[in-house]
Motif scaffolding. Structure first.
Motif, short mmCIF file in Angstrom:
data_model
loop_
_atom_site.label_atom_id
_atom_site.label_comp_id
_atom_site.label_asym_id
_atom_site.label_seq_id
_atom_site.Cartn_x
_atom_site.Cartn_y
_atom_site.Cartn_z
N HIS A 1 0.77 -1.32 -0.08
CA HIS A 1 -0.17 0.01 0.11
C HIS A 1 0.77 1.30 -0.04
O HIS A 1 0.47 2.25 -0.55
N HIS B 1 1.34 4.40 -2.81
CA HIS B 1 1.13 5.92 -2.16
C HIS B 1 2.33 6.78 -2.88
O HIS B 1 1.92 7.82 -3.48
N SER C 1 -0.01 9.90 6.21
CA SER C 1 -1.62 9.47 6.44
C SER C 1 -2.03 9.38 7.68
O SER C 1 -1.17 9.86 8.65
N ASP D 1 -6.66 7.09 0.37
CA ASP D 1 -6.57 5.93 -0.10
C ASP D 1 -7.43 5.53 -1.27
O ASP D 1 -8.57 5.87 -1.43
ZN ZN Z 1 -2.92 5.03 2.92
#
Ligand code: ZN
Ligand code: KG4
Length: 351
Positions: A115, A119, A146, A312
């Protein structure tokens, strides 16, 4: 041209269910997201069990809607990329199991994506609304801020990421969320502090800008959070409600100054001149303004993806998958969700 022209991305690592179709060059054909903020708001934070149950309900209908809206059939999709780490294990599991099942059903290659890597690549995305006005090139510095992460990376090239600094306690977004909760503003707190703080004086209260001893590029926000909550206690309920805007503006200023000072230091150390700002906190108006001014003054090329690709989303996941597929990387049906990054995903700085 690689055989992988269009990839379906699936993101369920936390509380956002998102699916996207992305072309090899980063063009987003379509990206849909089902936000769960309203579901978690009464609890003042994300409840993992509820998040995964909602992913189960939302994911397949969202994929069907994406295909319908983009006029895509499975025959046009060359592969499936899914976030498999890091994140809430129950949430990740929904995405991974769904992606594996679809990969078998439609005979598509599969890749599990980190993940955070996704980003870092969000600044390569563009679409019909957001036309790229300048091209990002490797190497660059990336600050990913984040609710779950605050990390500074040296992105050398595709797949080669060095961690220069990270938070030793709270993530920046987490600090925003916790302070907003303490002020009784609600959840998620970052946006609320941003909007309430707009009418406040950022130097009304002096709050700490913490440095981590021996690790100048690391972040620490728990001292700020403690100092800010103590300040609220000392002011008392009536006064802290009256001075809410000043409290928010001062808190936000401390976070923004801390992030910007680490970014400047990392640029000095690496000698780079390209910076990507990403993650939910990069939505912050004050951070965007300060970073933009700094970029103009210092000549640093700044890339901040549009908000929909900062928070996200599955488009960044599809992009990370496309890059992996194009160098011949695939996952098998043994793919399992992991709560943390895999050791090979990033390497530590030797600086
Ligand atoms: Zn994230
Ligand atoms: O990247 P993201 O959507 O999800 C992950 O945590 O991975 O980031 C969410 C975080 C939350 O902590 C939220 O409070 C913060 O981003 N955030 C903001 C703003 N909008 C969202 N923080 C400060 N100012 C904002 N405008």
């Amino acid at each position: 041209m690689s055989n992988f022209e269009y990839v379906l991305g699936i993101e369920t690592s936390c509380d956002d269910t998102s699916v996207a179709l992305v072309r090899q060059d980063g063009f987003v054909v379509g990206c849909l997201a089902a936000n769960q903020d309203l579901v978690h708001r009464p609890f003042g934070g994300i409840v993992p069990e509820i998040a995964s149950r909602n992913h189960t309900l939302q994911l397949l209908p969202l994929i069907e809607e994406l295909l319908a809206r983009t006029n895509f059939t499975w025959s046009k999709i060359d592969g499936i990329a899914v976030t498999s780490r890091p994140g809430l294990i129950g949430s990740l599991l929904v995405g991974v199991v769904t992606a594996k099942t679809l990969a078998i059903m439609y005979e598509k290659p599969l890749i599990g994506v980190n993940h955070l890597e996704a980003h870092l690549l969000a600044a390569f995305l563009f679409d019909e609304e957001f036309v790229k006005y300048k091209n990002l090139k490797f190497p660059y510095l990336a600050l990913a801020v984040s609710g779950g992460h605050t990390q500074l990376y040296l992105v050398k090239e595709r797949g080669d990421y060095e961690i220069l600094g990270r938070t030793v306690d709270d993530a920046a977004g987490e600090a925003f969320d916790k302070f907003a909760k303490y002020l009784g503003l609600g959840f998620p707190g970052g946006q609320l502090i941003d909007s309430v703080g707009r009418d406040g004086n950022p130097s009304a209260f002096q709050l700490p800008r913490t440095t981590v001893k021996g690790a100048p590029l690391d972040f620490s926000f728990s001292g700020l959070k403690t100092a800010a909550t103590r300040l609220v206690d000392a002011l008392g309920i009536e006064e802290s409600v009256k001075r809410r805007a000043d409290l928010c503006a001062s808190f936000q200023e401390a976070v923004v100054e801390t992030l910007m000072s680490k970014l400047s230091l990392a640029l000095q150390k690496t000698g780079l001149s390209r910076v990507v700002l990403t993650g939910g906190v990069s939505a912050n108006t004050r951070l965007r303004n300060v970073a933009n001014e700094w970029s103009v003054k210092s000549g640093v090329e700044l890339f901040i993806p549009p908000m929909k690709y900062c928070t996200d989303n599955a488009a960044m996941v599809a992009k990370a998958g496309l890059d992996r597929f194009s160098v011949g990387e695939f996952s098998s049906q043994d793919l399992m969700p992991l709560a943390n990054s895999a050791p090979a995903d990033f390497h530590e700085s030797s600086r």
